[in-house]
Design an enzyme around this catalytic site. Structure first.
Site, PDB file in Angstrom:
ATOM      1  N   TYR A   1      44.827  36.422  35.664  1.00  0.00           N
ATOM      2  CA  TYR A   1      44.542  35.975  34.296  1.00  0.00           C
ATOM      3  C   TYR A   1      43.279  36.694  33.767  1.00  0.00           C
ATOM      4  O   TYR A   1      43.062  36.755  32.570  1.00  0.00           O
ATOM      5  CB  TYR A   1      44.250  34.471  34.271  1.00  0.00           C
ATOM      6  N   GLY A   2      42.465  37.177  34.704  1.00  0.00           N
ATOM      7  CA  GLY A   2      41.116  37.648  34.374  1.00  0.00           C
ATOM      8  C   GLY A   2      41.048  38.819  33.424  1.00  0.00           C
ATOM      9  O   GLY A   2      39.996  39.131  32.887  1.00  0.00           O
TER      10      GLY A   2
ATOM     11  N   CYS B   1      34.505  32.205  40.089  1.00  0.00           N
ATOM     12  CA  CYS B   1      35.911  32.598  40.217  1.00  0.00           C
ATOM     13  C   CYS B   1      36.415  31.966  41.509  1.00  0.00           C
ATOM     14  O   CYS B   1      35.711  31.990  42.529  1.00  0.00           O
ATOM     15  CB  CYS B   1      36.024  34.121  40.296  1.00  0.00           C
ATOM     16  N   THR B   2      37.596  31.403  41.442  1.00  0.00           N
ATOM     17  CA  THR B   2      38.086  30.643  42.607  1.00  0.00           C
ATOM     18  C   THR B   2      38.277  31.494  43.859  1.00  0.00           C
ATOM     19  O   THR B   2      38.316  30.970  44.957  1.00  0.00           O
ATOM     20  CB  THR B   2      39.427  29.969  42.259  1.00  0.00           C
ATOM     21  N   HIS B   3      38.399  32.806  43.685  1.00  0.00           N
ATOM     22  CA  HIS B   3      38.572  33.671  44.866  1.00  0.00           C
ATOM     23  C   HIS B   3      37.248  33.932  45.594  1.00  0.00           C
ATOM     24  O   HIS B   3      37.238  34.223  46.785  1.00  0.00           O
ATOM     25  CB  HIS B   3      39.145  35.024  44.448  1.00  0.00           C
TER      26      HIS B   3
ATOM     27  N   GLU C   1      42.779  38.954  47.587  1.00  0.00           N
ATOM     28  CA  GLU C   1      44.251  38.869  47.662  1.00  0.00           C
ATOM     29  C   GLU C   1      44.776  39.705  48.830  1.00  0.00           C
ATOM     30  O   GLU C   1      45.760  39.364  49.459  1.00  0.00           O
ATOM     31  CB  GLU C   1      44.886  39.349  46.344  1.00  0.00           C
TER      32      GLU C   1
ATOM     33  N   CYS D   1      40.843  27.194  38.093  1.00  0.00           N
ATOM     34  CA  CYS D   1      40.804  28.616  37.744  1.00  0.00           C
ATOM     35  C   CYS D   1      39.683  28.762  36.730  1.00  0.00           C
ATOM     36  O   CYS D   1      39.700  28.098  35.688  1.00  0.00           O
ATOM     37  CB  CYS D   1      42.142  29.033  37.133  1.00  0.00           C
TER      38      CYS D   1
ATOM     39  N   ASP E   1      46.058  27.121  39.399  1.00  0.00           N
ATOM     40  CA  ASP E   1      45.282  28.358  39.374  1.00  0.00           C
ATOM     41  C   ASP E   1      46.248  29.484  39.045  1.00  0.00           C
ATOM     42  O   ASP E   1      47.474  29.312  39.143  1.00  0.00           O
ATOM     43  CB  ASP E   1      44.618  28.607  40.738  1.00  0.00           C
ATOM     44  N   SER E   2      45.703  30.641  38.734  1.00  0.00           N
ATOM     45  CA  SER E   2      46.564  31.791  38.475  1.00  0.00           C
ATOM     46  C   SER E   2      47.263  32.261  39.758  1.00  0.00           C
ATOM     47  O   SER E   2      48.227  33.003  39.679  1.00  0.00           O
ATOM     48  CB  SER E   2      45.723  32.925  37.896  1.00  0.00           C
TER      49      SER E   2
HETATM   50  N1  DGL Z   1      41.721  32.356  39.409  1.00  0.00           N
HETATM   51  C1  DGL Z   1      40.975  33.304  38.626  1.00  0.00           C
HETATM   52  C2  DGL Z   1      39.606  32.737  38.316  1.00  0.00           C
HETATM   53  O1  DGL Z   1      39.139  31.799  38.933  1.00  0.00           O
HETATM   54  C3  DGL Z   1      40.821  34.631  39.328  1.00  0.00           C
HETATM   55  C4  DGL Z   1      42.089  35.420  39.438  1.00  0.00           C
HETATM   56  C5  DGL Z   1      42.613  35.874  38.104  1.00  0.00           C
HETATM   57  O2  DGL Z   1      42.046  36.793  37.483  1.00  0.00           O
HETATM   58  O3  DGL Z   1      43.607  35.324  37.709  1.00  0.00           O
HETATM   59  O4  DGL Z   1      38.952  33.238  37.448  1.00  0.00           O
END
Ligand code: DGL
Length: 270
Positions: free
Chosen positions: A47-48, A189-191, A157, A78, A15-16
């Site tokens: 990454y978004g 989104c994983t968060h 975060e 991710c 993941d990012s």
């Molecule tokens: N892990 C990213 C996702 O699931 C979210 C965080 C990011 O923007 O990197 O989209």
């Protein structure tokens, strides 16, 4: 002939940043005997809000790293990388690759009654249109409402999972979605699963939230068994985590979130 398979190599997950731990948790629950090697790209998160070119370049570097650690398959935990880099990964990597989007879409299709599905995610994920295309490919009668929610990642975060400020921001983003009469909302989104209680409260119990972490754990189990890649042990699998920056912070969150002891998180320069 009944061939005995016992592939002890780890599942590679990335993941990012921290968010992919939601996928690791679901994998540990579903496949407790499998080992996992995880990379959180904490130096380059988020990454978004990055370009497809950069996200593909990062994803390919990470896949190479995980394979160098023995990964027998790659789980892209991710959504942004799944939306923008999955094809590039599948083309260039020699082990099976699975992303969160397809699993989330299958789970959403199972859940919806009225075929009105909402998707929330980062700017890159939503503007790629990948969720919409994948949903419509399954059923072209599906009506998709999508919304980018860029402030959700920093809230998670920072650990702001509850409280009036978070509730106000979540409400502001999701108010339009409430008018779209969706019965299913994909947390793309994983968060976002970490904000589930507040999202559920705002969307009410009339809307089913799809957490792609659980869905991808199921898909991973199928891929391992269909490709004779599963481990055949009764002991618990190990978990080794790598990050590209700030290992102590990651270690602290990972221990608390996963509720298990993990070996020292190591820093890697890709
Ligand atoms: N892990 C990213 C996702 O699931 C979210 C965080 C990011 O923007 O990197 O989209």
């Amino acid at each position: 002939m009944n061939t005995f398979h016992n592939n002890k190599k780890p599942i590679g997950v990335f993941d990012s940043g921290l968010g992919g731990l939601t996928v690791v948790k679901a994998l540990r629950k579903r496949l407790p005997n499998e080992s996992v090697v995880y990379l959180g790209d904490t130096a380059r998160v988020p990454y978004g809000n990055k370009s497809q070119k950069l996200i593909q370049e990062y994803s390919l570097q990470i896949a190479d790293f995980l394979i160098s650690k023995g990964a027998k398959m790659i789980v892209v935990a991710c959504n942004t990388a799944s939306a923008l880099a999955i094809e590039a990964l599948k083309e260039s990597v020699s082990v099976p690759v699975v992303g969160v989007i397809e699993s989330g879409v299958v789970a959403a299709m199972k859940s919806t009654q009225n075929k009105h599905i909402g998707v929330i995610g980062t700017i890159a994920t939503i503007s790629s249109g990948t969720y919409r295309e994948t949903l419509v490919r399954q059923d072209d009668h599906v009506v998709v409402a999508s919304k980018e929610c860029p402030l959700f990642v920093p809230l998670v975060e920072e650990g702001w999972l509850t409280g009036p400020a978070t509730e106000m921001i979540v409400r502001e983003y999701l108010d339009t979605m409430k008018k779209d009469s969706i019965d299913t909302l994909i947390l793309g989104c994983t968060h976002y699963p970490l904000l589930k209680p507040i999202i559920q409260k705002i969307m009410t119990d009339n809307v089913t939230l799809v957490d792609s972490a659980e869905a991808i754990a199921e898909t991973t189990a199928d891929i391992l068994s269909n490709n004779s890649l599963a481990v055949n042990l009764s002991t618990a699998g190990s978990l080794q985590c790598y990050v590209t920056d700030l290992p102590a912070r990651f270690e602290d969150v990972a221990r608390r979130f996963l509720g298990e002891k993990i070996p020292r998180v190591q820093t890697v320069h890709l």
